[in-house]
Design a protein around this motif. Structure first.
Motif, mmCIF file in Angstrom:
data_model
loop_
_atom_site.group_PDB
_atom_site.id
_atom_site.type_symbol
_atom_site.label_atom_id
_atom_site.label_comp_id
_atom_site.label_asym_id
_atom_site.label_seq_id
_atom_site.Cartn_x
_atom_site.Cartn_y
_atom_site.Cartn_z
ATOM 1 N N ALA A 146 -24.002 81.915 19.572
ATOM 2 C CA ALA A 146 -23.832 83.026 18.632
ATOM 3 C C ALA A 146 -23.236 84.240 19.334
ATOM 4 C CB ALA A 146 -25.177 83.384 18.005
ATOM 5 N N ALA A 147 -23.700 84.504 20.558
ATOM 6 C CA ALA A 147 -23.159 85.634 21.318
ATOM 7 C C ALA A 147 -21.707 85.381 21.703
ATOM 8 C CB ALA A 147 -24.005 85.886 22.561
ATOM 9 N N ALA A 148 -21.407 84.141 22.130
ATOM 10 C CA ALA A 148 -20.041 83.812 22.538
ATOM 11 C C ALA A 148 -19.064 83.866 21.374
ATOM 12 C CB ALA A 148 -20.021 82.425 23.182
ATOM 13 N N LEU A 149 -19.553 83.707 20.151
ATOM 14 C CA LEU A 149 -18.687 83.793 18.973
ATOM 15 C C LEU A 149 -18.248 85.218 18.654
ATOM 16 C CD1 LEU A 149 -20.207 81.221 16.448
ATOM 17 C CD2 LEU A 149 -17.818 81.327 17.194
ATOM 18 N N GLU A 150 -18.934 86.195 19.258
ATOM 19 C CA GLU A 150 -18.537 87.585 19.021
ATOM 20 C C GLU A 150 -17.150 87.838 19.608
ATOM 21 O OE1 GLU A 150 -21.590 90.094 20.587
ATOM 22 O OE2 GLU A 150 -23.178 89.088 19.432
ATOM 23 N N LYS A 151 -16.362 88.638 18.917
ATOM 24 C CA LYS A 151 -14.979 88.863 19.315
ATOM 25 C C LYS A 151 -14.878 89.437 20.725
ATOM 26 C CE LYS A 151 -10.745 88.373 17.893
ATOM 27 N NZ LYS A 151 -10.242 87.033 17.539
ATOM 28 N N ALA A 152 -15.809 90.307 21.091
ATOM 29 C CA ALA A 152 -15.783 90.923 22.417
ATOM 30 C C ALA A 152 -15.972 89.909 23.524
ATOM 31 C CB ALA A 152 -16.864 92.002 22.509
ATOM 32 N N HIS A 153 -16.550 88.742 23.182
ATOM 33 C CA HIS A 153 -16.781 87.697 24.174
ATOM 34 C C HIS A 153 -15.752 86.581 24.072
ATOM 35 C CE1 HIS A 153 -21.251 89.094 24.076
ATOM 36 N NE2 HIS A 153 -20.516 89.824 24.903
ATOM 37 N N ARG A 156 -14.493 83.814 17.717
ATOM 38 C CA ARG A 156 -13.767 83.992 16.462
ATOM 39 C C ARG A 156 -14.185 85.241 15.704
ATOM 40 N NH1 ARG A 156 -13.809 80.056 12.201
ATOM 41 N NH2 ARG A 156 -11.671 80.783 11.834
ATOM 42 N N GLY A 157 -15.289 85.845 16.122
ATOM 43 C CA GLY A 157 -15.791 86.998 15.382
ATOM 44 C C GLY A 157 -16.580 86.584 14.163
ATOM 45 N N VAL A 158 -17.314 85.482 14.292
ATOM 46 C CA VAL A 158 -18.076 84.918 13.172
ATOM 47 C C VAL A 158 -19.566 85.156 13.387
ATOM 48 C CG1 VAL A 158 -18.760 82.764 12.037
ATOM 49 C CG2 VAL A 158 -16.363 83.167 12.612
ATOM 50 N N LEU A 159 -20.244 85.649 12.354
ATOM 51 C CA LEU A 159 -21.700 85.760 12.353
ATOM 52 C C LEU A 159 -22.262 84.463 11.786
ATOM 53 C CD1 LEU A 159 -24.197 87.639 12.756
ATOM 54 C CD2 LEU A 159 -23.910 88.299 10.350
ATOM 55 N N LEU A 160 -23.073 83.753 12.578
ATOM 56 C CA LEU A 160 -23.512 82.426 12.157
ATOM 57 C C LEU A 160 -24.195 82.417 10.801
ATOM 58 C CD1 LEU A 160 -24.844 80.680 15.402
ATOM 59 C CD2 LEU A 160 -22.715 80.260 14.157
ATOM 60 N N GLY A 161 -25.004 83.437 10.519
ATOM 61 C CA GLY A 161 -25.715 83.459 9.248
ATOM 62 C C GLY A 161 -24.910 83.995 8.087
ATOM 63 N N GLY A 162 -23.712 84.517 8.364
ATOM 64 C CA GLY A 162 -22.932 85.130 7.298
ATOM 65 C C GLY A 162 -23.661 86.324 6.688
ATOM 66 N N SER A 256 -8.274 70.736 21.730
ATOM 67 C CA SER A 256 -7.031 71.450 21.381
ATOM 68 C C SER A 256 -6.835 71.576 19.875
ATOM 69 C CB SER A 256 -5.827 70.745 22.005
ATOM 70 O OG SER A 256 -5.568 69.497 21.364
ATOM 71 N N LYS A 257 -7.543 70.748 19.089
ATOM 72 C CA LYS A 257 -7.428 70.798 17.631
ATOM 73 C C LYS A 257 -8.447 71.726 16.986
ATOM 74 C CE LYS A 257 -5.733 66.015 17.307
ATOM 75 N NZ LYS A 257 -6.035 64.646 16.794
ATOM 76 N N MET A 258 -9.372 72.262 17.782
ATOM 77 C CA MET A 258 -10.388 73.155 17.232
ATOM 78 C C MET A 258 -9.790 74.511 16.865
ATOM 79 S SD MET A 258 -13.690 72.323 19.680
ATOM 80 C CE MET A 258 -14.768 73.461 18.765
ATOM 81 N N GLN A 259 -10.542 75.243 16.069
ATOM 82 C CA GLN A 259 -10.082 76.556 15.637
ATOM 83 C C GLN A 259 -10.065 77.528 16.828
ATOM 84 O OE1 GLN A 259 -11.710 77.457 11.412
ATOM 85 N NE2 GLN A 259 -13.378 76.429 12.484
ATOM 86 N N PRO A 260 -9.019 78.344 16.953
ATOM 87 C CA PRO A 260 -8.984 79.327 18.033
ATOM 88 C C PRO A 260 -10.211 80.242 17.971
ATOM 89 C CG PRO A 260 -6.845 79.164 16.979
ATOM 90 C CD PRO A 260 -7.791 78.372 16.127
ATOM 91 N N GLY A 261 -10.841 80.438 19.117
ATOM 92 C CA GLY A 261 -12.041 81.275 19.167
ATOM 93 C C GLY A 261 -13.329 80.549 18.867
ATOM 94 N N ALA A 262 -13.243 79.236 18.553
ATOM 95 C CA ALA A 262 -14.468 78.446 18.382
ATOM 96 C C ALA A 262 -15.176 78.335 19.730
ATOM 97 C CB ALA A 262 -14.137 77.065 17.825
ATOM 98 N N VAL A 263 -16.439 77.961 19.685
ATOM 99 C CA VAL A 263 -17.269 77.912 20.900
ATOM 100 C C VAL A 263 -17.883 76.532 21.052
ATOM 101 C CG1 VAL A 263 -19.357 78.823 22.016
ATOM 102 C CG2 VAL A 263 -17.799 80.380 20.810
#
Length: 371
Positions: A146-153, A156-162, A256-263
């Motif tokens: 969840a932390a790695a998904l943050e844009k600063a890290h 993708r800039g995604v909040l897991l819980g939406g 390589s097929k995953m979404q850019p910024g995925a973790v």
């Protein structure tokens, strides 16, 4: 028996082999314990706590290794520690030898009796000394992801819980064992969109019954794996073959097929990792990027929550430590087939078949060595 507890020296490893309470138990059974100064600092146990429990304090690791009959640790011995081991000395710790030929070679050359936490079994076929750390790592994997998904890290800039009006992040967990189950619990608790992949029908049924509609449970075929991984925000690798190298289930091409910024979080990294692009990292530098995908591959994840992890680990390692100290390693292993399964290397022989097979050594059955 004279038991030694050195300070862990792996990068950002704060756990310790024995708590003061465990030391007191060993001493109550007539044993002597020597603990390296500051060994328990990471769990809030100072030297005075160990002295109060009855331990001696050593100023250096050299003193520990030179005098102790049994070394109790958490992580695999580093090169400088392996050089201090001697023939017949008991090493009781996590080893994870299959992906680590250098460590295996050094342990063989040392002649030490090396008992690995991660291959000790129980009557149900489980891995009771690995389980608590798998529980911790599984829960931490979602926290770290969840932390790695943050844009600063780099994510993708995604909040897991939406949030209301915005769909939650998609979490895919490969493997429905202890790690996968605990990862799923955390991800479901965050209200993420969770999918668990596994091939074991019993595991699938158990997961389905537990999570019901809060997580999707999917039989892991190559097509299903590719579809889920390609659409995921976070993928947790949670596969395990006891004592053996982890299978590379996610290829470089699939990454390589995953979404850019995925973790991706590879909890199997101790056994070599289940992503083809995985390489071990540390808490100091936990992530790196391959094909725009953030990789978190810390090999000692539970070390970050050292107090919780150490006490959970001691709950399951202490009874066997007492058995070895009270009876000697040969009788303790002869009396307990499950503890015998923990013997990986002894007197220059590889005594765990998966390690021997993976690294090309001749396998010596532990029963033959005991006889």
């Amino acid at each position: 028996m004279f038991i030694g507890v050195p300070k862990e020296i792996k990068n950002h490893e704060y756990r310790v082999g024995l708590t003061p309470e465990s030391v007191a138990e060993l001493i109550a059974n007539g044993h002597n314990v020597i603990v390296e100064t500051y060994a328990g600092a990471g769990i809030g146990a100072d030297d005075d706590a160990y002295i109060a429990a009855g331990a001696e304090i050593a100023e250096t690791a050299d003193e520990i290794f030179a005098n102790a009959e049994m070394i109790v640790k958490v992580k695999e011995p580093q090169a400088v520690e392996r050089a201090m081991l001697r023939e017949g000395q008991i090493l009781y710790t996590y080893l994870h030898l299959a992906p680590d030929p250098e460590q295996t070679k050094d342990l063989i050359n040392s002649g030490a009796v090396c008992i690995a936490y991660e291959t000790v079994t129980d009557r149900n076929g489980g891995l009771p000394l690995l389980k608590p750390m798998s529980q911790v790592a599984g829960r931490m994997s979602v926290q770290a992801g969840a932390a790695a998904l943050e844009k600063a890290h780099g994510g993708r800039g995604v909040l897991l819980g939406g949030v209301p009006g915005v769909k939650p992040g998609k979490v895919v967990i490969i493997g429905g064992g202890v790690v996968g189950f605990n990862a799923a619990q955390m991800a479901v608790g965050l209200h993420a969109d969770v999918t668990i992949l596994d091939r074991n029908p019993e595991a699938l049924e158990k997961l389905e019954n537990h999570f019901e509609a809060s997580a999707k449970v999917v039989y892991s075929t190559k097509a299903a794996l590719e579809d889920e991984v390609c659409n995921a925000d976070l993928v947790v690798g949670a596969v395990l073959i006891p004592g053996a190298a982890a299978p590379k289930l996610v290829t470089r091409e699939l990454i390589s097929k995953m979404q850019p910024g995925a973790v991706v979080v590879d909890v199997a990294i101790d056994q070599g990792g289940c992503f083809e692009t995985s390489k071990a990292t540390t808490h100091a530098e936990p992530t790196y990027v391959v094909d725009d995908v953030v990789h978190y591959c810390v090999a000692n994840m539970p070390g970050a929550v050292a107090r919780t992890s150490t006490y959970a680990l001691n709950n399951v390692t202490l009874p066997h430590a007492l058995a070895i100290a009270n009876n000697g390693w040969k009788k303790a292993l002869s009396d307990n087939r499950h503890l015998m399964n923990g013997l990986n290397v002894a007197f220059g022989q590889v005594t765990y078949k998966a390690v021997a097979d993976d690294l090309g050594y001749e396998f010596k059955a532990p029963e033959d060595l005991l006889n």
